[in-house]
Scaffold this active site. Structure first.
Site, PDB file in Angstrom:
ATOM      1  CG  PHE A 142      -1.884   1.482   1.316  1.00  0.00           C
ATOM      2  CD1 PHE A 142      -2.771   0.911   0.521  1.00  0.00           C
ATOM      3  CD2 PHE A 142      -1.630   2.513   1.764  1.00  0.00           C
ATOM      4  CE1 PHE A 142      -3.936   1.975   0.015  1.00  0.00           C
ATOM      5  CE2 PHE A 142      -2.686   3.602   1.743  1.00  0.00           C
ATOM      6  CZ  PHE A 142      -4.130   2.737   0.619  1.00  0.00           C
TER       7      PHE A 142
ATOM      8  CG  ASN B 105      -1.094  -7.108  -7.078  1.00  0.00           C
ATOM      9  OD1 ASN B 105       0.193  -6.383  -7.262  1.00  0.00           O
ATOM     10  ND2 ASN B 105      -1.202  -7.695  -5.460  1.00  0.00           N
TER      11      ASN B 105
ATOM     12  N   GLY C 239       4.565  -6.257  -9.793  1.00  0.00           N
ATOM     13  CA  GLY C 239       5.439  -6.763 -10.799  1.00  0.00           C
ATOM     14  C   GLY C 239       6.482  -5.325  -9.456  1.00  0.00           C
ATOM     15  CG  PHE C 240       9.126  -6.280  -6.482  1.00  0.00           C
ATOM     16  CD1 PHE C 240       8.240  -6.539  -5.608  1.00  0.00           C
ATOM     17  CD2 PHE C 240      10.379  -7.039  -6.413  1.00  0.00           C
ATOM     18  CE1 PHE C 240       7.632  -7.812  -4.739  1.00  0.00           C
ATOM     19  CE2 PHE C 240       9.811  -8.092  -4.886  1.00  0.00           C
ATOM     20  CZ  PHE C 240       8.732  -8.431  -4.669  1.00  0.00           C
TER      21      PHE C 240
ATOM     22  CB  CYS D  47       6.720 -11.271  -5.198  1.00  0.00           C
ATOM     23  SG  CYS D  47       5.295 -10.210  -6.537  1.00  0.00           S
TER      24      CYS D  47
ATOM     25  CB  THR E 275      -0.256 -15.742   2.900  1.00  0.00           C
ATOM     26  OG1 THR E 275      -1.807 -15.924   2.522  1.00  0.00           O
ATOM     27  CG2 THR E 275      -0.739 -17.413   3.146  1.00  0.00           C
ATOM     28  CG  ASN E 276       3.005 -11.880  -1.370  1.00  0.00           C
ATOM     29  OD1 ASN E 276       2.194 -11.402  -1.517  1.00  0.00           O
ATOM     30  ND2 ASN E 276       4.513 -12.017  -0.936  1.00  0.00           N
ATOM     31  CB  THR E 277      -1.280 -11.642  -3.393  1.00  0.00           C
ATOM     32  OG1 THR E 277      -0.055 -11.810  -3.956  1.00  0.00           O
ATOM     33  CG2 THR E 277      -1.454 -10.082  -2.942  1.00  0.00           C
TER      34      THR E 277
ATOM     35  CE1 TYR F 257      -3.559  -2.238  -1.894  1.00  0.00           C
ATOM     36  CE2 TYR F 257      -1.868  -2.496  -1.586  1.00  0.00           C
ATOM     37  CZ  TYR F 257      -2.568  -2.006  -1.815  1.00  0.00           C
ATOM     38  OH  TYR F 257      -1.867  -1.319  -2.831  1.00  0.00           O
TER      39      TYR F 257
HETATM   40  C1  LIG Z   1      -2.074  -3.723  -5.071  1.00  0.00           C
HETATM   41  C2  LIG Z   1      -1.131  -5.084  -4.215  1.00  0.00           C
HETATM   42  C3  LIG Z   1       0.426  -3.984  -3.872  1.00  0.00           C
HETATM   43  C4  LIG Z   1       0.800  -5.677  -2.956  1.00  0.00           C
HETATM   44  N1  LIG Z   1       2.254  -5.060  -3.600  1.00  0.00           N
HETATM   45  C5  LIG Z   1       3.318  -5.922  -2.509  1.00  0.00           C
HETATM   46  C6  LIG Z   1       4.873  -5.659  -2.108  1.00  0.00           C
HETATM   47  O1  LIG Z   1       5.223  -4.862  -3.255  1.00  0.00           O
HETATM   48  N2  LIG Z   1       5.041  -6.924  -1.187  1.00  0.00           N
HETATM   49  C7  LIG Z   1       4.062  -7.505  -0.410  1.00  0.00           C
HETATM   50  O2  LIG Z   1       4.932  -8.652   0.294  1.00  0.00           O
HETATM   51  N3  LIG Z   1       3.285  -7.715  -0.594  1.00  0.00           N
HETATM   52  C8  LIG Z   1       2.190  -6.993  -1.604  1.00  0.00           C
HETATM   53  N4  LIG Z   1       0.856  -7.149  -1.146  1.00  0.00           N
HETATM   54  C9  LIG Z   1       0.164  -8.331  -0.781  1.00  0.00           C
HETATM   55  C10 LIG Z   1      -0.327  -7.795   0.038  1.00  0.00           C
HETATM   56  O3  LIG Z   1       0.731  -6.912   1.176  1.00  0.00           O
HETATM   57  C11 LIG Z   1      -1.100  -9.325   1.488  1.00  0.00           C
HETATM   58  O4  LIG Z   1      -0.199 -10.371   1.440  1.00  0.00           O
HETATM   59  C12 LIG Z   1      -2.159  -9.469   0.526  1.00  0.00           C
HETATM   60  O5  LIG Z   1      -2.900  -8.700   0.134  1.00  0.00           O
HETATM   61  C13 LIG Z   1      -2.843 -10.541   1.428  1.00  0.00           C
HETATM   62  O6  LIG Z   1      -4.129  -9.075   2.006  1.00  0.00           O
HETATM   63  P1  LIG Z   1      -5.051  -8.784   2.087  1.00  0.00           P
HETATM   64  O7  LIG Z   1      -6.645 -10.185   1.321  1.00  0.00           O
HETATM   65  O8  LIG Z   1      -5.474  -8.266   3.287  1.00  0.00           O
HETATM   66  O9  LIG Z   1      -5.009  -7.898   0.403  1.00  0.00           O
HETATM   67  C14 LIG Z   1       0.021  -6.456  -2.177  1.00  0.00           C
HETATM   68  C15 LIG Z   1      -0.873  -6.641  -2.830  1.00  0.00           C
HETATM   69  C16 LIG Z   1      -1.669  -5.237  -3.571  1.00  0.00           C
HETATM   70  C17 LIG Z   1      -3.383  -5.798  -3.695  1.00  0.00           C
END
Ligand SMILES: Cc1cc2nc3c(=O)[nH]c(=O)nc-3n(C[C@H](O)[C@H](O)[C@H](O)COP(=O)(O)O)c2cc1C
Length: 356
Positions: free
Chosen positions: A70, A117, A120-121, A182, A245-247, A317
Site C-alpha cells: 500500500f 494485482n 511487479g515490484f 511475490c 500470507t502473500n497473494t 490491504y
Molecule cells: C496492489 C497490491 C500490491 C501489493 N504489493 C506487495 C508488495 O509490494 N510486497 C508484499 O510483500 N506484498 C504485497 N502485496 C500483498 C499484501 O501485502 C497482502 O499480503 C495480500 O494482499 C493479502 O492481504 P489482503 O487480502 O488484506 O489484501 C500487495 C497486495 C496488493 C493488493
C-alpha cells in the site's frame, strides 16, 4: 452513511491504480500539516489497553496493521498511523527504482470483495525511501520494512540486493520482512528453495549487528511440507516471525469478470487459506513462533479468527480499499467487544485460542 461509502462508488469508476494514487495523494495532503494530521488521529484512532501487543521489543498499540504494497515508498506512513493502524509495513523496497509491469496491473473483483494485482515490484528504490524516512521520520507506531530483489537479478545478485536494502533501511525499521513470495515478478530461479533462503538469512545475519527483527513472508499456495521446511529454516536461523500470507495464484470459485487477469489474488477469497497457513505454522511450532496473519482481513471477526488461529498481529490491504478510512477503528472496536465476550483480558490472551 460514511463519507467513504458515498465517495467509493465514484472512486470505483476509475481504474483501480488511478483511484489508489488519488487516495494516496489525499493522504499525503492530510499528513503534510500538523492540524490535519491531528484531526485525522482524533477522528480515526481507537485506543484500548486490551489491544496492545508487545512484540519485537516494541509495543504495538493495536494488532491491526497495513500490509506491504500500500505504501511502497513510505509516502503516507504518518497518515496511515493517524488512521488508527497499529503498525505500517512499507515496501516492497528494491535497491534501485523499478517501473514494474505495464498498466493496467491492478484489478478490482467487486463481486468477490477481492483484487488481482501484477504490479511487479514497482517502486522508487531504497535511496529515495531512505531520504524520505530521514526527512519525515517515522510515526509513533511500529514500522516494518519489506525488502525485495530487482526483477532482473540472478540468484546470487538477489542475495546482494537483500543485503543492500537491509543495510540501508534497517536503521529505520522496527522489523524487516524478506519477501520471497511475490507471485507476479519474473521467476528467474526458485526463490523459495531452502538453499536460497539459507543464503539470504546467513547474509542478513552477518549484516544485522543491531539485531533488527527479521521476518519472512510466505505464499498461501505452498504445500504444507514446503511451509514446514521453511519454518525449520526460520527456526534454525532464529528469525523472529513469519508473515502469512502473500497473494495467491489460485482462482477458485470467483464471480467477477476480472478473475481471468493474471497476478496475485487478495481479499476475501484467500481469507480461509491464509488463516489455515497461520494455524499450520502455529501448530507445527507449538505457538513458539510469532505469526503475522494477512489475507482477507476486513472485519473484527476475520481479524479475530486469525488471532485465535495463532497470529499475534494481523495486516490488511484489500479490506482497507473496500472499507475505507474507518477500517482500523471499526476492526479494533469490534475486537475489544469480541475479547470481552469471550472473557479474554487482552489480544495476547486470545492468540492461538483455537489451537488444540
Ligand atoms: C496492489 C497490491 C500490491 C501489493 N504489493 C506487495 C508488495 O509490494 N510486497 C508484499 O510483500 N506484498 C504485497 N502485496 C500483498 C499484501 O501485502 C497482502 O499480503 C495480500 O494482499 C493479502 O492481504 P489482503 O487480502 O488484506 O489484501 C500487495 C497486495 C496488493 C493488493
Amino acid at each position: 452513511m460514511t463519507l467513504y461509502s458515498r465517495v467509493r462508488p465514484l472512486a470505483f469508476t476509475l481504474p483501480a491504480e488511478t483511484a489508489h494514487e488519488l487516495g494516496k495523494r489525499t493522504l499525503r495532503g492530510v499528513q503534510s500539516t500538523w492540524p490535519t494530521r491531528t484531526a485525522l488521529s482524533y477522528a480515526y484512532r481507537y485506543e484500548h489497553p486490551a489491544l496492545e501487543v508487545d512484540l519485537f521489543d516494541e509495543t504495538f498499540p493495536n494488532p491491526v496493521g497495513v500490509a506491504a504494497g500500500f505504501d511502497k515508498n513510505a509516502e503516507v506512513t504518518h497518515a496511515l498511523a493517524a488512521l488508527g493502524f497499529g503498525f505500517v509495513e512499507i515496501g516492497t523496497v528494491t535497491p534501485y527504482p523499478q517501473p514494474g509491469n505495464d498498466r493496467p496491473r491492478l484489478f478490482r473483483l467487486r463481486e468477490d470483495e477481492a483484487m488481482v494485482n501484477r504490479m511487479g515490484f514497482n517502486g522508487q528504490g531504497m535511496e529515495r525511501v531512505k531520504d524520505r524516512l530521514e526527512r519525515d521520520g517515522t510515526p509513533d507506531v511500529p514500522v516494518g520494512v519489506n525488502i525485495g530483489k530487482m526483477n532482473s537479478s540472478s540468484e546470487s545478485e538477489a542475495i546482494e540486493d537483500y543485503r543492500r536494502v537491509f543495510d540501508r533501511l534497517s536503521p529505520f525499521a522496527d522489523y524487516v520482512v524478506v519477501n520471497v513470495s511475490c507471485p507476479n515478478t519474473p521467476e528467474e530461479f526458485d526463490e523459495g528453495s531452502p538453499a536460497h533462503l539459507r543464503s539470504i538469512f546467513e547474509t542478513l545475519e552477518a549484516e544485522n549487528d543491531a539485531n533488527v527483527p527479521v521476518l519472512v513472508k510466505i505464499s498461501p499456495d505452498s504445500p504444507e511440507e514446503s511451509i514446514f521446511d521453511l519454518v525449520d529454516i526460520v527456526q534454525a536461523f532464529d528469525l523472529d516471525s513469519i508473515v502469512a500470507t502473500n497473494t495467491s495464484t489460485s482462482r477458485e470459485e470467483l464471480k467477477s469478470p476480472n478473475r481471468e487477469e493474471w497476478g496475485g489474488l487478495s481479499g476475501k477469497p484467500i481469507e480461509d487459506r491464509s488463516t489455515a497457513v497461520v494455524r499450520s505454522i502455529a501448530e507445527y511450532t507449538d505457538g513458539d513462533l510469532p505469526i503475522v496473519g494477512v489475507g482477507g482481513v476486513d472485519s473484527a471477526a476475520s481479524a479475530y479468527a486469525k488471532i485465535r488461529a495463532g497470529a499475534s498481529l494481523v495486516q490488511l490491504y484489500t479490506g482497507f480499499v473496500y472499507g475505507g478510512p474507518s477500517t482500523a477503528k471499526r476492526i479494533n472496536r469490534g475486537l475489544v467487544e469480541l475479547l470481552e465476550r469471550d472473557g479474554f483480558a487482552s489480544i495476547e490472551d486470545a492468540v492461538g485460542a483455537d489451537l488444540e
